[in-house]
Design an enzyme around this catalytic site. Sequence first.
Site, PDB file in Angstrom:
ATOM      1  N   THR A 170       0.628  -1.094  -0.260  1.00 59.42           N
ATOM      2  CA  THR A 170      -0.067   0.040  -0.078  1.00 59.42           C
ATOM      3  C   THR A 170       0.987   1.085  -0.039  1.00 59.42           C
ATOM      4  OG1 THR A 170      -1.789  -0.996   1.121  1.00 59.42           O
ATOM      5  CG2 THR A 170      -1.515   1.125   1.564  1.00 59.42           C
ATOM      6  N   ARG A 198     -14.188  -6.926  -0.629  1.00 60.35           N
ATOM      7  CA  ARG A 198     -13.695  -6.747   0.312  1.00 60.35           C
ATOM      8  C   ARG A 198     -13.082  -5.206   0.630  1.00 60.35           C
ATOM      9  NH1 ARG A 198      -7.860  -5.251   1.783  1.00 60.35           N
ATOM     10  NH2 ARG A 198      -7.737  -6.340   3.837  1.00 60.35           N
ATOM     11  N   THR A 221      -0.291   0.958   7.097  1.00 58.29           N
ATOM     12  CA  THR A 221      -0.255  -0.227   6.206  1.00 58.29           C
ATOM     13  C   THR A 221      -0.168  -1.499   6.864  1.00 58.29           C
ATOM     14  OG1 THR A 221       1.053  -1.083   4.452  1.00 58.29           O
ATOM     15  CG2 THR A 221       2.219   0.384   6.024  1.00 58.29           C
TER      16      THR A 221
HETATM   17  N1  ASP Z   1      -3.663  -2.296   4.382  1.00 63.34           N
HETATM   18  C1  ASP Z   1      -3.811  -2.788   3.158  1.00 63.34           C
HETATM   19  C2  ASP Z   1      -5.129  -3.807   3.050  1.00 63.34           C
HETATM   20  O1  ASP Z   1      -5.351  -4.397   4.064  1.00 63.34           O
HETATM   21  C3  ASP Z   1      -2.901  -3.754   2.519  1.00 63.34           C
HETATM   22  C4  ASP Z   1      -1.442  -3.162   2.925  1.00 63.34           C
HETATM   23  O2  ASP Z   1      -1.246  -2.208   3.643  1.00 63.34           O
HETATM   24  O3  ASP Z   1      -0.361  -3.840   2.241  1.00 63.34           O
HETATM   25  O4  ASP Z   1      -5.748  -3.355   2.168  1.00 63.34           O
END
Ligand code: ASP
Length: 311
Positions: A170, A198, A221
Site C-alpha cells: 500500500t 472486500r 499499512t
Molecule cells: N492495509 C492494506 C489492506 O489490507 C494492505 C497493505 O497495507 O499492504 O488492504
Amino acid sequence: MPAVIVVHGGAWAIPNNLAQDSVNGVKAAAREGMSVLKRGGNAVDAVEGAVRTLENNCVFNAGHGAALNTRGEVELDAIIMDGRTLASGAVSCVKNIANPVMEKARAVMEKTVHVMLTGQGANMFAESIGMNTVPTEMLVTQNERKEWEKHKNYVTGVMEDFNSQWAHDTVGAVAVDSAGNVACATSTGGIRNKMVGRVGDSPIIGCGGYADNSSGAVSCTGHGESILKVTLARLILSHIEQGKSVAEASRVSLKYMGDRVQGAGGAISVSPSGQWAATFTTERMAWAAVHNYTLWYGLDPDENLKEPFTY
Ligand code: ASP
C-alpha cells in the site's frame, strides 16, 4: 516552523528483487511532497502529490499495478484527510478509474457532502466530474497477472496471504506544513486474492489514516483486518494525545495490534510540531522523509539512512 513529509510504500516481506525500486520510489515521492510544500502547497496538497507519485509507480500496489481479487479484478481503496477541519474523503472498491485514485478521494472530500463513496457510486461520481475511466484491464500489470495465476488455486485467506510474500503493498503519506497543519493520504489495491467487495483498513477513517491538527497525522499499512479491529491510526493519535512521543505512540500501538489480534503492519506519523516516525512490525517497509534539508529513508528494521536534500 520547518515542514515535514513522510511517505511509505507498504509494510510486508518485500523481496530483494523489489527492494531497490521500492526505496527509490519512496525517495522520489518524499522529494515530490516536499517540492509541493516549497512551492507554497499546504499539507493536503503535499500528501496528494506524494501519493500520486507512488500510485503511478508500478512497483507499488495502488492504482496501476494493484493486487487482484479472487475474480482477477482490481478494486482500489483510498483516503485523504485534512487536519485543519477534519474534512475527509474516501473511495472504496473503485474499478476502472485511471490513476491517481487519490484525486478521486480528494474530490469526494471537496465536492460532496459525504466522506466515502463506494463501488458503482464512486465510479459514477468520478465520471460526473469528468475524471477519466479506463478499461479495468489497463490497471493490471503483466507481473501481477502472472503472480495471480500462480497463486489463484491456493486461496488461503488474507492473513495467510499477508504473512507470505504474495501480498503487495500500500502507499501513504503524512505531512505538516509550515503553518502547522497536518494531513494524511493512503491508497491501495488491497491484498491479493481478497474476496470480491472486500474493503480493508485503508479507506476507513481512523484505521488506514487520520489527521487532526490537535494531535497529528498517521497513514497505516499492513494486515487490513487487524488494523480495522484496533483502529490503528486513531490508536496512535490517542497515545500522542496522552503524552507519548510520535515514535513511542506508533511502537506501542503496533505492538498492541500484534499482541491483541496477531496482526503485523506499519505506520508513518507526524505531529503538528514536526516530530515524525516510520515504524513497522513486518519484515520490511520502504519509507522516506524530508525534514530540515535532509532526506531520511529505510527498508529494513532500524535502518535509518540519510542524504542531503536540495531543491
Ligand atoms: N492495509 C492494506 C489492506 O489490507 C494492505 C497493505 O497495507 O499492504 O488492504
